[in-house]
Design an enzyme around this catalytic site. Structure first.
Site, short mmCIF file in Angstrom:
data_model
loop_
_atom_site.label_atom_id
_atom_site.label_comp_id
_atom_site.label_asym_id
_atom_site.label_seq_id
_atom_site.Cartn_x
_atom_site.Cartn_y
_atom_site.Cartn_z
CB CYS A 2 -0.88 0.03 1.24
SG CYS A 2 -1.90 -1.44 1.41
NE ARG A 27 5.07 1.38 -1.19
CZ ARG A 27 6.03 1.29 -0.30
NH1 ARG A 27 7.19 1.85 -0.52
NH2 ARG A 27 5.85 0.63 0.83
CD1 TRP A 79 -0.38 -5.83 -3.36
CD2 TRP A 79 -0.53 -6.69 -1.30
NE1 TRP A 79 0.04 -7.14 -3.41
CE2 TRP A 79 -0.03 -7.69 -2.18
CE3 TRP A 79 -0.70 -7.02 0.05
CZ2 TRP A 79 0.30 -8.97 -1.75
CZ3 TRP A 79 -0.38 -8.29 0.47
CH2 TRP A 79 0.11 -9.26 -0.42
CG ASN A 105 0.40 2.25 3.69
OD1 ASN A 105 -0.65 2.29 3.07
ND2 ASN A 105 1.54 2.77 3.24
N GLY A 106 -0.65 -0.98 6.68
CA GLY A 106 -0.43 -1.82 7.86
C GLY A 106 -1.68 -2.63 8.18
CD GLU A 486 17.12 -13.13 -7.40
OE1 GLU A 486 16.56 -13.67 -6.45
OE2 GLU A 486 16.75 -12.04 -7.87
CE LYS A 490 14.07 -10.87 -9.95
NZ LYS A 490 14.54 -10.84 -8.66
CD GLU A 493 10.33 -11.59 -8.27
OE1 GLU A 493 10.12 -11.03 -7.20
OE2 GLU A 493 11.40 -11.47 -8.90
CG HIS A 509 17.78 -36.70 -4.30
ND1 HIS A 509 18.09 -38.00 -4.02
CD2 HIS A 509 18.96 -36.04 -4.36
CE1 HIS A 509 19.41 -38.14 -3.91
NE2 HIS A 509 19.96 -36.95 -4.12
CE LYS A 608 11.73 -2.63 -5.42
NZ LYS A 608 12.49 -3.70 -6.07
#
Ligand code: G6P
Length: 613
Positions: A2, A27, A79, A105-106, A486, A490, A493, A509, A608
């Site tokens: 948010c 964000r 968000w 926010n929160g 990573e 990427k 995402e 395995h 973000k």
């Protein structure tokens, strides 16, 4: 996640607020809203989806003269947490009287019990949000003094908040407060702008004040009066923002992600500059606040972070053990405090966070402080909560990172970890000559990365052959294992391809059962110790029909022949090679996502900076 913007000043408040919201779009959010004070009324516009839709809605609903005359307002990108991203759940919310509006926010953890109590008093709620409950609570506490009402309400809530509140009954002010969610106030000339993130402010002023937890401020166009929740005045310094508005623009690139990938030679140069000592064969990281004796006495390093920052920590784990002979381990920040970690004064906890606001990483910092560990941070955002709460650490100097998918922050995190490992290594195991050699390797990183970035067009061609797949595996060994993780992160995402990172030896395995004719395997087959084993693992995949894209060392023709396609990176130290290798995978993910027509800079459902647990 948010985002909040608030403005009180000369005029044009709706335009200033919309511009601020656009700066916060990166964000991640799924609805937006704005509240304006006009003629002793609160006017609200909200819309699910993008800020552009909100802007259309506001222009359709409000007379154009309002855009010129309104001088006070608050706005929000949401968000979704409590309730889906609908218009009704979007912020700002109104209290029972309809005269107080709030953005938040929160998370208010005890909102259910407060809601029940207010309902018993006759309050009606139209949304599913915790925020609407807080707004009603403030309204309920308001006996003619908005500031006091906000204080009284905040005393009753549990959880986290960054808020901005306006009231039609007191139109000359905005009240803002924080606990756990950042608020930064921009100090203008005859105007004051507040936001949850400095990027919404930087176009208006470089002079800012960061609120601390439990600060509450009364903001007018000419004044900022900060107190604690018990109404005791507190003093907060004015800081200068270290970046300008241009840094938050795309600068000719189609996406922030591509721009930020290309910026890496420069951002890595900034992260390294002035921090290598070729005389001592060490690094100079003053912010660590450690003497050589402190470092010699360390028995363990615990690296904590989330997402991409966690992967950087995993590269650090290899670096600390290999270069500095100190036991190192990586822990997911989200688990850290729940597993009752065993820590003491000879343990150094390194919190890694681009934003410096990630809720789980912040909680890990607090836990480590409680347990008496030596805590420091690696943050990118100057003045962020984690940077301030740790008090010591190293800034990345990567510059603002706007793309949700982290690129330049990751490589700067790794380079700072390598410099830390060098410093520790010099105190424990490295000779001066060994230290100088490794410092030279670090110094060369921007040039190595520039060589990978220069292959952008070729990597785009390679990516074209993989854009139609729905699954991919990334494999690596040693320090290339976190690079595989990573690389997979990427790709998923930004392209929404199901991608998994595995240690190359782990594939057999279980995951190898998923290989079919043409399944893509992206293999980190760089020429480092363990490459022969890696080539064996690649053959196991190839025998089952997989298509292999290798990241290999330039000039390694033998390895190139084992691949269906390859991208090469310059020859360098195995730990250093993690950085150019990941840059190749960043470009690969970008081009695959672009070919699939994805919304690269703001992928669906992602944020973000994740400020909830
Ligand atoms: C979010 C972002 C990731 C990031 C992670 C940790 O999930 O989308 O890119 O790696 O948070 O963020 P931090 O700011 O703590 O590095």
């Amino acid at each position: 996640m948010c985002g909040i913007v608030g403005y009180i000043g000369k005029a044009d408040a709706p335009t200033v607020l919309m511009n601020g919201l656009r700066r916060l779009e990166y964000r991640g959010y799924d609805s937006a809203g704005i509240a304006i004070l006009d003629d002793e009324r609160v006017l609200i516009a909200k819309a699910p989806g993008k800020v552009s839709k909100l802007n259309e809605r506001a222009h359709a609903d409000w007379p154009s003269s309002l855009f010129q005359r309104a001088s006070t307002g608050i706005a929000h990108t949401r968000w979704a947490t409590h309730g889906p991203p609908t218009e009704v759940n979007a912020h700002p919310h109104l209290d029972q009287s309809g005269e107080i509006a709030l953005v938040h926010n929160g998370i208010i953890e005890n909102y259910r019990s407060i809601r029940a109590r207010l309902e018993a008093k006759g309050h009606h709620f139209y949304s599913e949000t915790d925020t609407e409950v807080l707004t009603h609570l403030i309204g309920d506490c308001d006996k003619g003094d908005l500031f006091q009402a906000v204080c009284d309400a905040l005393h009753q809530v549990e959880g986290t908040f960054g808020i901005a509140v306006i009231s039609a009954r007191e139109p000359d002010k905005i009240i803002t407060a924080r606990r756990g969610s950042p608020i930064v106030i921009g100090v203008g000339e005859g105007e004051t702008i507040l936001a949850s993130d400095a990027s919404a402010i930087v176009a208006y002023t470089q002079r800012v004040i960061y609120l601390d937890d439990n600060d509450i401020a009364i903001i007018t166009k000419d004044s900022i009066d900060i107190r604690d929740l018990n109404n005791i005045p507190v003093t907060r310094e004015i800081a200068e923002l270290a970046f300008d508005a241009a840094a938050a623009e795309k600068g000719g690139f189609d996406h922030f992600m591509l721009k930020e990938i290309h910026e890496q030679p420069e951002s890595l140069g900034n992260a390294i500059r002035g921090r290598l000592d070729f005389n001592l064969g060490s690094s100079v990281l003053a912010g660590m606040g450690t003497s050589p004796r402190d470092l010699a006495e360390l028995s363990r390093i615990v690296l904590v972070g989330c997402g991409t920052s966690l992967h950087a920590g995993m590269v650090g784990e290899y670096a600390f053990e290999d270069l500095a002979d100190v036991h190192a381990e990586v822990q997911q920040a989200a688990e850290f405090r729940y597993r009752n970690p065993i820590l003491g004064s000879r343990d150094m906890v390194v919190a890694i966070s681009q934003s410096g606001e990630t809720a789980d990483t912040l909680a890990a910092v607090r836990e480590a402080n409680q347990k008496g560990a030596f805590v420091m941070s690696l943050c990118n955002v100057v003045g962020s909560t984690i940077a301030r709460e740790t008090g010591r650490g190293v800034y990345l100097h990567a510059g603002p990172e706007i793309s949700v998918a982290s690129t330049k922050a990751f490589t700067c995190q790794v380079v700072v970890l390598l410099m830390m490992a060098l410093r520790l290594g010099r105190g424990r195991r490295f000779s001066r000559d060994e230290g100088i050699r490794f410092a030279r390797e670090i110094e060369s990183i921007p040039m190595l990365v520039a060589k990978v970035v220069a292959q952008n067009a070729r990597i785009a061609e390679v990516a074209a052959d993989y854009a139609k797949n729905e699954h991919a595996f990334f494999i690596g060994r040693g320090p290339m294992f976190p690079v595989a993780l990573e690389g997979a992160l990427k790709l998923k995402e930004v392209s929404y391809i199901h991608a998994e990172g595995y240690h190359a030896a782990e594939l057999k395995h279980g995951p190898i059962a998923l290989l079919e004719q043409g399944t893509p395997i992206i293999a980190l087959a760089v020429d480092i110790p363990g490459k022969d084993k890696m080539l064996g693992n690649i053959e196991e995949c190839r025998a089952r029909g997989a298509r292999i894209l290798g990241v290999i060392t330039e000039g390694d023709h033998e390895t190139a022949e084992c691949m269906d396609d390859f991208i090469s990176i310059p020859r360098c130290h195995p730990l250093v090679a993690t950085i150019p290798a990941v840059v190749a995978l960043q470009l690969f993910a970008y081009h695959v996502a672009r070919l699939r027509g994805c919304e690269i800079d703001q992928p669906r459902n992602l944020a973000k900076s994740v400020t909830v647990e």
